[in-house]
Design a protein around this motif. Structure first.
Motif, PDB file in Angstrom:
ATOM      1  N   GLU A  75       0.313 -10.346   9.295  1.00 43.26           N
ATOM      2  CA  GLU A  75       0.833 -11.233  10.339  1.00 43.26           C
ATOM      3  C   GLU A  75       2.361 -11.220  10.270  1.00 43.26           C
ATOM      4  O   GLU A  75       2.941 -11.686   9.285  1.00 43.26           O
ATOM      5  N   GLY A  76       2.988 -10.687  11.312  1.00 45.56           N
ATOM      6  CA  GLY A  76       4.443 -10.623  11.352  1.00 45.56           C
ATOM      7  C   GLY A  76       4.996  -9.599  10.379  1.00 45.56           C
ATOM      8  O   GLY A  76       4.252  -8.994   9.591  1.00 45.56           O
ATOM      9  N   PRO A  77       6.300  -9.369  10.389  1.00 50.15           N
ATOM     10  CA  PRO A  77       6.914  -8.452   9.418  1.00 50.15           C
ATOM     11  C   PRO A  77       6.718  -8.963   7.993  1.00 50.15           C
ATOM     12  O   PRO A  77       6.847 -10.148   7.721  1.00 50.15           O
ATOM     13  N   LEU A  78       6.391  -8.047   7.098  1.00 52.19           N
ATOM     14  CA  LEU A  78       6.151  -8.394   5.696  1.00 52.19           C
ATOM     15  C   LEU A  78       7.017  -7.519   4.798  1.00 52.19           C
ATOM     16  O   LEU A  78       7.162  -6.315   5.032  1.00 52.19           O
ATOM     17  N   ARG A  79       7.548  -8.126   3.780  1.00 52.70           N
ATOM     18  CA  ARG A  79       8.369  -7.407   2.816  1.00 52.70           C
ATOM     19  C   ARG A  79       7.490  -6.884   1.694  1.00 52.70           C
ATOM     20  O   ARG A  79       6.755  -7.650   1.048  1.00 52.70           O
ATOM     21  N   ILE A  80       7.523  -5.570   1.460  1.00 53.16           N
ATOM     22  CA  ILE A  80       6.768  -4.971   0.358  1.00 53.16           C
ATOM     23  C   ILE A  80       7.725  -4.043  -0.377  1.00 53.16           C
ATOM     24  O   ILE A  80       8.123  -2.993   0.144  1.00 53.16           O
ATOM     25  N   GLY A  81       8.094  -4.408  -1.594  1.00 54.58           N
ATOM     26  CA  GLY A  81       9.037  -3.587  -2.346  1.00 54.58           C
ATOM     27  C   GLY A  81      10.344  -3.441  -1.586  1.00 54.58           C
ATOM     28  O   GLY A  81      10.965  -4.426  -1.173  1.00 54.58           O
ATOM     29  N   GLY A  82      10.738  -2.187  -1.360  1.00 53.20           N
ATOM     30  CA  GLY A  82      11.991  -1.914  -0.683  1.00 53.20           C
ATOM     31  C   GLY A  82      11.864  -1.643   0.795  1.00 53.20           C
ATOM     32  O   GLY A  82      12.781  -1.065   1.399  1.00 53.20           O
ATOM     33  N   VAL A  83      10.739  -2.034   1.412  1.00 50.23           N
ATOM     34  CA  VAL A  83      10.552  -1.796   2.849  1.00 50.23           C
ATOM     35  C   VAL A  83       9.996  -3.053   3.512  1.00 50.23           C
ATOM     36  O   VAL A  83       9.412  -3.923   2.861  1.00 50.23           O
ATOM     37  N   THR A  84      10.183  -3.115   4.830  1.00 52.16           N
ATOM     38  CA  THR A  84       9.540  -4.125   5.652  1.00 52.16           C
ATOM     39  C   THR A  84       8.498  -3.427   6.516  1.00 52.16           C
ATOM     40  O   THR A  84       8.783  -2.387   7.122  1.00 52.16           O
ATOM     41  N   VAL A  85       7.287  -3.968   6.542  1.00 52.17           N
ATOM     42  CA  VAL A  85       6.226  -3.353   7.329  1.00 52.17           C
ATOM     43  C   VAL A  85       5.769  -4.327   8.405  1.00 52.17           C
ATOM     44  O   VAL A  85       5.821  -5.548   8.231  1.00 52.17           O
ATOM     45  N   SER A  86       5.331  -3.763   9.523  1.00 52.00           N
ATOM     46  CA  SER A  86       4.757  -4.577  10.605  1.00 52.00           C
ATOM     47  C   SER A  86       3.653  -3.789  11.266  1.00 52.00           C
ATOM     48  O   SER A  86       3.682  -2.548  11.307  1.00 52.00           O
TER      49      SER A  86
END
Length: 326
Positions: A75-86
């Motif tokens: 749900e929405g942009p998510l921060r995972i490690g060194g990237v943002t995923v959507s």
């Protein structure tokens, strides 16, 4: 950071190094992002799965509630490690998504999964997503694949049913996505009679209904003139209960008439949940990425088109996709 350092193939599937996760991995991994519920993309046994709510539900229906140790709804942009995923709608099946990977330093990479731009009454429409690198499927990546209007194909089915009312019409349809889409299209064409479904389709049809998809009256196999079943059922004794049936199949592969004949399909319907050649090329033009990576399909045809158009492109040869019927 270059795109090749952010995302690259591994034996387990496509891997994002700065996020330390796989996308649609082929074997169990600690962390998986899943584009949709077809089994060549969604497999059980991962430590953690991030996907749309509907994809997570579908995986639980297919594999059981314990298909992963932990799950998270995208749900929405998510921060995972060194990237943002959507996650963004792909127009393929219920819950299907494209995944955008936006690193702190480097190009935005869009993993399309499987996608289709033809309106589909059972799932959210495909959404254009700005990106620098576009990873596209190429299931129908040859110019011969130009899918007709689905409603025109449904009209052919209903015409055959009117011409041969004494013959049951058995329509082969994959259990996730294709079966529900066909039922919805037949209803949109004005067919109101009960439609019989093979038992293998019931749980996923029930789930679609629970998600607000109107499929009309569905009944167990009996006297209904239109019966939907997995294509594999046609090769089992199950089919022998029907007297002089019209065997039909709905797939983009029905463009290839030899395939229809090999499967004993009398009434082939060209209805696909994947992008055809015009949609593949139009999508690349519309998104205008700096580079295109092409995978699971006819890579060479689309690579040649990109070369002619002056678009940098490369094959991303991932093995193991396309294992379920289209």
């Amino acid at each position: 950071m270059r795109a090749e350092e952010i995302v690259y193939p591994t034996p387990a599937g496509l891997y994002c190094a700065p996020g330390d996760f796989h996308i649609d991995p082929l074997r169990p991994v600690p962390r998986a992002l899943v584009t949709h519920g077809h089994s060549d993309h969604a497999r059980p046994g991962h430590g953690a799965v991030l996907a749309t709510r509907q994809t997570l539900d579908i995986m639980a229906i297919r594999y059981g509630e314990g298909f992963t140790a932990t799950r998270q709804v995208a749900e929405g942009p998510l921060r995972i490690g060194g990237v943002t995923v959507s996650f963004h709608p792909a127009g393929h099946v219920l819950g299907s998504a494209q995944i955008l990977i936006a690193p702190d330093d480097g190009p935005r990479i869009l993993v399309s999964g499987d996608y289709c731009r033809t309106p589909n009454p059972v799932c959210a429409p495909w959404e254009p997503v700005a990106c620098d690198v576009f990873i596209t499927e190429a299931t129908f990546g040859l110019p011969i694949f130009r899918h007709p209007d689905p409603m025109a194909e449904v009209a052919r089915l209903l015409s055959s049913m009117a011409e041969f009312p004494e013959r049951p019409h058995l329509l082969g349809a994959y259990a996730l996505g294709k079966a529900q889409r066909l039922i919805a299209l037949v209803r949109a064409a004005g067919y109101e009679a009960p439609i019989a479904i093979h038992g293998a389709l019931k749980r996923l049809c029930d789930y679609h209904i629970g998600q607000g998809v109107d499929l009309g009256p569905l009944v167990p196999v009996g006297d209904a003139q239109l019966v939907l079943a997995p294509p594999s059922a046609f090769a089992t004794p199950w089919v022998q209960q029907f007297r002089d049936p019209v065997l039909s199949g709905a797939s983009g592969w029905m463009t290839v008439r030899a395939r229809a004949r090999q499967r004993g399909v009398e009434l082939p319907l060209v209805i696909s949940d994947h992008a055809d050649w015009p949609q593949l090329t139009a999508t690349i033009r519309d998104l205008a990425p700096e580079e295109v990576w092409i995978t699971h399909g006819a890579e060479d045809g689309l690579l040649r088109w990109c070369a002619i158009e002056g678009i940098p492109a490369r094959p991303l040869r991932l093995i193991g996709y396309g294992g379920e019927p289209e």
